[in-house]
Every structure is written in structure tokens, then in C-alpha cells.
Design an enzyme around this catalytic site. Structure first.
Site, mmCIF file in Angstrom:
data_model
loop_
_atom_site.group_PDB
_atom_site.id
_atom_site.type_symbol
_atom_site.label_atom_id
_atom_site.label_comp_id
_atom_site.label_asym_id
_atom_site.label_seq_id
_atom_site.Cartn_x
_atom_site.Cartn_y
_atom_site.Cartn_z
ATOM 1 N N ILE A 1 -22.948 -13.395 -1.774
ATOM 2 C CA ILE A 1 -24.230 -12.977 -2.367
ATOM 3 C C ILE A 1 -24.023 -11.663 -3.110
ATOM 4 C CG2 ILE A 1 -26.667 -12.411 -1.969
ATOM 5 C CD1 ILE A 1 -26.459 -13.806 0.749
ATOM 6 N N ASP B 1 -18.922 -3.265 -8.365
ATOM 7 C CA ASP B 1 -19.847 -3.449 -9.482
ATOM 8 C C ASP B 1 -19.541 -4.788 -10.156
ATOM 9 O OD1 ASP B 1 -21.156 -3.299 -11.986
ATOM 10 O OD2 ASP B 1 -21.026 -1.112 -11.973
ATOM 11 N N ASN C 1 -27.028 -13.037 -7.676
ATOM 12 C CA ASN C 1 -28.366 -12.450 -7.556
ATOM 13 C C ASN C 1 -28.466 -11.054 -8.171
ATOM 14 O OD1 ASN C 1 -31.049 -11.818 -6.109
ATOM 15 N ND2 ASN C 1 -29.650 -10.348 -5.181
ATOM 16 N N TYR D 1 -34.813 -8.102 -20.969
ATOM 17 C CA TYR D 1 -34.727 -8.692 -19.620
ATOM 18 C C TYR D 1 -35.037 -10.186 -19.683
ATOM 19 C CZ TYR D 1 -35.872 -9.728 -14.739
ATOM 20 O OH TYR D 1 -35.926 -10.296 -13.483
ATOM 21 N N LYS E 1 -32.676 -13.436 -18.686
ATOM 22 C CA LYS E 1 -33.045 -14.406 -17.642
ATOM 23 C C LYS E 1 -33.195 -15.810 -18.232
ATOM 24 C CE LYS E 1 -32.806 -11.731 -14.142
ATOM 25 N NZ LYS E 1 -31.796 -11.953 -13.100
#
Ligand SMILES: NC(=O)c1ccc[n+]([C@@H]2O[C@H](COP(=O)([O-])OP(=O)(O)OC[C@H]3O[C@@H](n4cnc5c(N)ncnc54)[C@H](OP(=O)(O)O)[C@@H]3O)[C@@H](O)[C@H]2O)c1
Length: 300
Positions: A21, A73, A100, A165, A169
């Protein structure tokens, strides 16, 4: 020492998936790692902030979960290689990758500095594509794997103070849809998660006044994402009340324009309110600093 070979033990090992994750130090990633406990996973947790990441790991260890926290990172190539190498060294396989890690920056495109644009594109989409590429040869060899990519409902409802943004996405959604058919041949499934507004550190980092934009609690969302590990599906839109909203906006362009304008105005107001609060805080600090430098003569 006698090794247990009971059925339940075998089932435990059969079902214990190795799950990476990214962005597990806070918000959705942290909540997801906790929601996964019920599936007896081996969890590889990734983020840059060591203290917060180790806090998540400690919570999981208390639940007897096998955890491997790795500080790094996702934008850094050496770090991405390290994430995969360390996981393979410790567990020898990768069953699930949850891409994520990400962030937003509320800004008008006219004002947005190039560095902010680079940061959003590098974190939200470029790193996600490259992380996926790193694990694919392993999943291909295993002939199984699950990729879960974090998009946003704003990929389908694009709003102007979040233009870059939203673009990242939307790219996540298109990337997931594009690779799904190719990877199906190797037993690898791809899911896209599109959440609405949730209470995490997202708004603060995005420069939005948290009180002005309501968010849902992350726990329920985390449980829904966790289920993708046992039952993958193409798209997960949350909360469920967004499903009819998105359905309507797909069919009626004028409604989409109305709704996105309303959301954009709310976010823009929250952005300005956050800026006012920051300016007030700076002015207050400056006043206090001046007071310290020039002591009030009346007190002497
Ligand atoms: N909250 C919402 O309303 C919402 C809605 C839709 C989609 N999302 C998406 O959900 C994801 C998680 O966000 P969140 O809401 O949980 O916000 P959050 O609390 O700010 O969590 C973001 C996580 O990403 C990590 N991260 C950011 N940049 C990174 C980098 N370069 N390398 C490694 N890790 C990095 C952060 O860890 P470090 O800072 O420690 O590195 C943190 O763990 C994001 O992709 C976001 O776009 C959120």
C-alpha cells in the site's frame, strides 16, 4: 518444534496475501491497512513520513499482522526499486499493489506554479504507472495479481479549482481501463477506486478550509476497498450515493455542468477561506515577533 498442519492453519497461509500500500502513513491508506487485518495479510506500507508510517505499523503489529514499513518517495526511481526488492526479499511474492499515494492542490490554473503542476502529475499518475510497471513482471510470473488504483470522483466530475488534480485522476481511470484487458491474460485484475470527499489530511494539504468542505469518515470506504482484495471489481465509486449522481451527469451534460460548477464554487470558497486564515496567522506571528523586538516602553 512440531509444525501445525491443521486445515485452519493451511487456509491461513493460502489466503495470506502480500499487499503493498503506497501512502499508508495517513488517511485512506492507513484506514485501508487496518481494514485489511481481517484477511490475514502480509502488509508492505510505504510513505515518506517515518514517524506516521511507523505509527500505522505499530497499530497493525498489535493485531499480529506481519508488517514491512518502508520509508520512501514514490516519485523516486531508486525508492520504487527498493519497495519491490525489499518486498520480494522478505515475502517472495506480490499479490496486491494499492497505488494510493497522492495529493491535491486547489488552485486556479491561471495562478498555479509549474512546480505544483509537476508535483501533482509526478505523484498522482507518473509514479502510479511506474509502480505498476515494477510489479507487473512478478505478477506475470505468478500468473496472478491485483492492482488497485486510487482515482477520484472528481475524475468524472471535473471542477476548475482542481483542474490539474482532476486531470491526473482522470488519467488514473483511463490508465486502469486501458491496461485491464491486456493484463487479464496474465490473471491480473485492475480496479479503480473513485471516492467522493473523505476526512483525511487531503484538504489541508490541498489548501482547502477543512470546515467548509464536509467529508465522510474513511472507515467504511476502507472496508469497501479491502473487499477488492478478495473480490476485485472494475470500478468502486464511494459513497454509494455518488453512483446515481455520476450516472445522471453521464447522461445529461447540462446537469453535469450545473453540478460541477456548484462543487467548484464550494471548493473555490474553501480555498480562499483557507488562504485568509493562513494570511491572518502570518500577520499574527509577525505582530508577535515585532512585539518581542520592540518591547513596550510602558513596561520598563
Ligand atoms: N480524501 C479524499 O476526499 C479523497 C477523495 C478522492 C481521492 N482521494 C485520493 O486518495 C489518496 C489518499 O489520500 P488521502 O485522502 O488519504 O490523503 P492523505 O491523508 O493526505 O494521505 C496521502 C498519503 O499519500 C502519501 N504520499 C503523498 N505523496 C507521496 C510520495 N511522493 N511518496 C510516498 N507517499 C506519498 C502520504 O504520505 P507521506 O506524506 O508520509 O509521504 C499519505 O500517506 C490520494 O491519491 C487522493 O488523491 C482522496
Amino acid at each position: 518444534m512440531v509444525r501445525k498442519t491443521s486445515y485452519s492453519n493451511k487456509a491461513f497461509f493460502d489466503e495470506s496475501k502480500v499487499i503493498i500500500i503506497t501512502g499508508a502513513s495517513s488517511g485512506i491508506g492507513k484506514a485501508l491497512s487496518l481494514a485489511l487485518v481481517r484477511y490475514n495479510p502480509k502488509l508492505v506500507l510505504i510513505a515518506r513520513r517515518k514517524r506516521q508510517l511507523l505509527q500505522t505499523a505499530k497499530l497493525l503489529e498489535k493485531e499480529n499482522v506481519d508488517v514491512l514499513p518502508i520509508v520512501g518517495d514514490v516519485r523516486n526511481r531508486e525508492d520504487r526499486i527498493k519497495f519491490v526488492d525489499f518486498t520480494m526479499k522478505k515475502y517472495g511474492r506480490i499479490d496486491v499493489l494499492v497505488n494510493n499515494a497522492g495529493l491535491g492542490k486547489a488552485n486556479l490554473i491561471i495562478d498555479q506554479p509549474e512546480e505544483e503542476i509537476d508535483l501533482l502529475i509526478e505523484t498522482n499518475i507518473l509514479s502510479l504507472i511506474k509502480m505498476t510497471k515494477h510489479v507487473l513482471p512478478i505478477m506475470q510470473q505468478q500468473e496472478s495479481g491485483i492492482i488497485i488504483n486510487m482515482s477520484s470522483s472528481l475524475a468524472l466530475l471535473p471542477v476548475f479549482p482542481f483542474a490539474v488534480y482532476c486531470a491526473t485522476k482522470s488519467a488514473v481511470k483511463v490508465f486502469s481501463d486501458s491496461i485491464r484487458q491486456e493484463l487479464k491474460n496474465y490473471g491480473i485484475s485492475v480496479s479503480t477506486v473513485m471516492p467522493g470527499s473523505y476526512e483525511t489530511e487531503f484538504n489541508k494539504i490541498a489548501g482547502i478550509d477543512e470546515e467548509s468542505v464536509p467529508g465522510y469518515a474513511v472507515e467504511k470506504l476502507a472496508v469497501k476497498i479491502a473487499k477488492l482484495v478478495v473480490k476485485p471489481k472494475k470500478n468502486l465509486i464511494q459513497p454509494t450515493s455518488y453512483v446515481p449522481l455520476i450516472w445522471i451527469t453521464k447522461r445529461f451534460e447540462f446537469l453535469k455542468n450545473l453540478i460541477t460548477l456548484k462543487i467548484a464554487q464550494m471548493i473555490n470558497k474553501a480555498r480562499i477561506e483557507s488562504q485568509i486564515k493562513i494570511d491572518e496567522e502570518i500577520a499574527k506571528t509577525e505582530k508577535e515577533e515585532i512585539k518581542l523586538l520592540v518591547p513596550d516602553k510602558r513596561n520598563n
